[in-house]
Design a protein around this motif. Structure first.
Motif, PDB file in Angstrom:
ATOM      1  N   THR A 160       0.828  -1.205   0.000  1.00  0.00           N
ATOM      2  CA  THR A 160       0.000   0.000   0.000  1.00  0.00           C
ATOM      3  C   THR A 160       0.861   1.253   0.000  1.00  0.00           C
ATOM      4  O   THR A 160       0.558   2.235  -0.678  1.00  0.00           O
ATOM      5  CB  THR A 160      -0.940   0.000   1.215  1.00  0.00           C
ATOM      6  OG1 THR A 160      -1.771  -1.160   1.184  1.00  0.00           O
ATOM      7  CG2 THR A 160      -1.818   1.244   1.237  1.00  0.00           C
ATOM      8  N   GLU A 164      -0.126   2.107  -4.202  1.00  0.00           N
ATOM      9  CA  GLU A 164      -1.508   1.946  -3.724  1.00  0.00           C
ATOM     10  C   GLU A 164      -2.443   1.452  -4.819  1.00  0.00           C
ATOM     11  O   GLU A 164      -3.297   0.593  -4.582  1.00  0.00           O
ATOM     12  CB  GLU A 164      -2.001   3.277  -3.169  1.00  0.00           C
ATOM     13  CG  GLU A 164      -3.384   3.218  -2.546  1.00  0.00           C
ATOM     14  CD  GLU A 164      -3.782   4.531  -1.904  1.00  0.00           C
ATOM     15  OE1 GLU A 164      -4.982   4.710  -1.635  1.00  0.00           O
ATOM     16  OE2 GLU A 164      -2.883   5.370  -1.687  1.00  0.00           O
ATOM     17  N   THR A 174      -7.171  -0.715   0.562  1.00  0.00           N
ATOM     18  CA  THR A 174      -6.099   0.173   1.029  1.00  0.00           C
ATOM     19  C   THR A 174      -6.564   1.056   2.191  1.00  0.00           C
ATOM     20  O   THR A 174      -5.745   1.454   3.020  1.00  0.00           O
ATOM     21  CB  THR A 174      -5.609   1.053  -0.128  1.00  0.00           C
ATOM     22  OG1 THR A 174      -6.719   1.761  -0.707  1.00  0.00           O
ATOM     23  CG2 THR A 174      -4.941   0.213  -1.200  1.00  0.00           C
TER      24      THR A 174
END
Length: 319
Positions: A160, A164, A174
């Motif tokens: 992440t 992302e 996320t």
């Protein structure tokens, strides 16, 4: 000197929390300035109320987890910028911490704390016994963090922070990863605040001011010295950086530096740590380009003969 090493190790727990958001998640979290004080305020209030010091310390860490969750929810569900979300939580925690303690300063000098056995035996700040205990405790926390980051959930958190959009395409939420990381990070920070409050013998409303700068200095300084080749070395560098930071402050104060200048010294340390990997070996490189950015000059490309004019034409930009 021993006292500086001890407090550097304890602040290393806080630096691990900053490392999670700053390096792993790539999130500028300013909640830590408030959650550090929250951990100390909750622990001190519970100890004064007659609760177990260990339970009070864990409760302080849990309060930091709640603060991190609030910042995460403001950012992910409220769509508030991450920097602003941390500032809002930090500002709110100032009033909350005052409510928890009931006053600006809450002393613990006559209370039983987790430091009482060490202090009663005269080990804190005087012998290496307390420091060895702190090393073992902080190293166990570090190993727990290393293990967590190596799990599937920890790898999802790292992904992440790295990319992302990519990790979201694999079905990973996320938003949940951000909330979880912020909760764990501020839990570490609040745990450090609870321990520091018991170590110094009081909890103060201003004990968390500038703590983000100290955490960043520890992370950047340590990783500039040891690097971050893998998770184990990166987290170890954070703890080493925290100890180095405290040693530098100790040396500066021993040399007669005004304590009011400590924030400026910290800022200079962060700048130097950021520039060290870029400029530390400039003098060893024989040639630089005209911009002076530390890279060797590229050799000039050979000119080519134009097919229409028969004149040699230099190649621009190597193309």
């Amino acid at each position: 000197m021993i006292g500086a090493l001890e407090i550097g190790l304890l602040y290393g727990v806080m630096a691990l929390g900053v490392y999670l958001t700053f390096r792993v998640l790539n999130f500028p979290d300013l909640t830590v300035d408030g959650s550090f004080t929250t951990g100390g305020a909750v622990a001190a209030s519970m100890i004064v109320a007659g609760q177990s010091p260990l339970l009070a310390t864990l409760a302080g860490a849990a309060a930091g987890v709640v603060a991190g969750i609030i910042t995460g929810l403001l950012h992910t569900k409220g769509r508030i910028d991450g920097l602003l979300a941390g500032i809002l939580t930090m500002i709110a925690l100032w009033s909350i911490n005052l409510r928890i303690m009931g006053k600006a300063n809450l002393p613990l000098l006559r209370e039983e704390t987790i430091m009482s056995p060490l202090r009663d035996n005269g080990w804190i700040g005087k012998t290496w016994i307390a420091m060895i205990i702190f090393i073992v405790a902080v190293f166990l926390i570090k190993l727990a963090l290393d293990w967590f980051l190596s799990t599937d959930l920890g790898l999802a958190i790292q992904a992440t922070g790295n990319n992302e959009q990519m990790i979201r395409s694999f079905g990973v939420s996320t938003d949940r990863m951000k909330i979880l990381t912020l909760a764990i990070s501020n839990g570490f920070v609040a745990l450090a605040g609870a321990i520091i409050a018991q170590y110094q013998g009081f909890a103060d409303i201003s004990m968390g001011i500038g703590i983000i700068l100290i955490g960043l200095a520890s992370v950047i300084l340590g990783q500039a010295v040891l690097g971050q080749r893998n998770i184990f070395m990166a987290s170890l560098a954070v703890i080493v950086g925290s100890v180095l930071y405290r040693l530098i402050i100790f040396i500066a104060l021993s040399a007669g530096l005004n304590p009011n200048d400590m924030r400026a010294v910290t800022a200079v340390l962060v700048v130097l740590a950021l520039l060290l990997p870029r400029w530390g070996f400039l003098k060893k490189i024989p040639a630089f380009n005209s911009r002076g950015n530390g890279r060797p000059r590229d050799p000039a490309p050979e000119p080519v003969i134009s097919a229409t004019t028969g004149v040699k034409v230099p190649i621009a930009g190597g193309k």
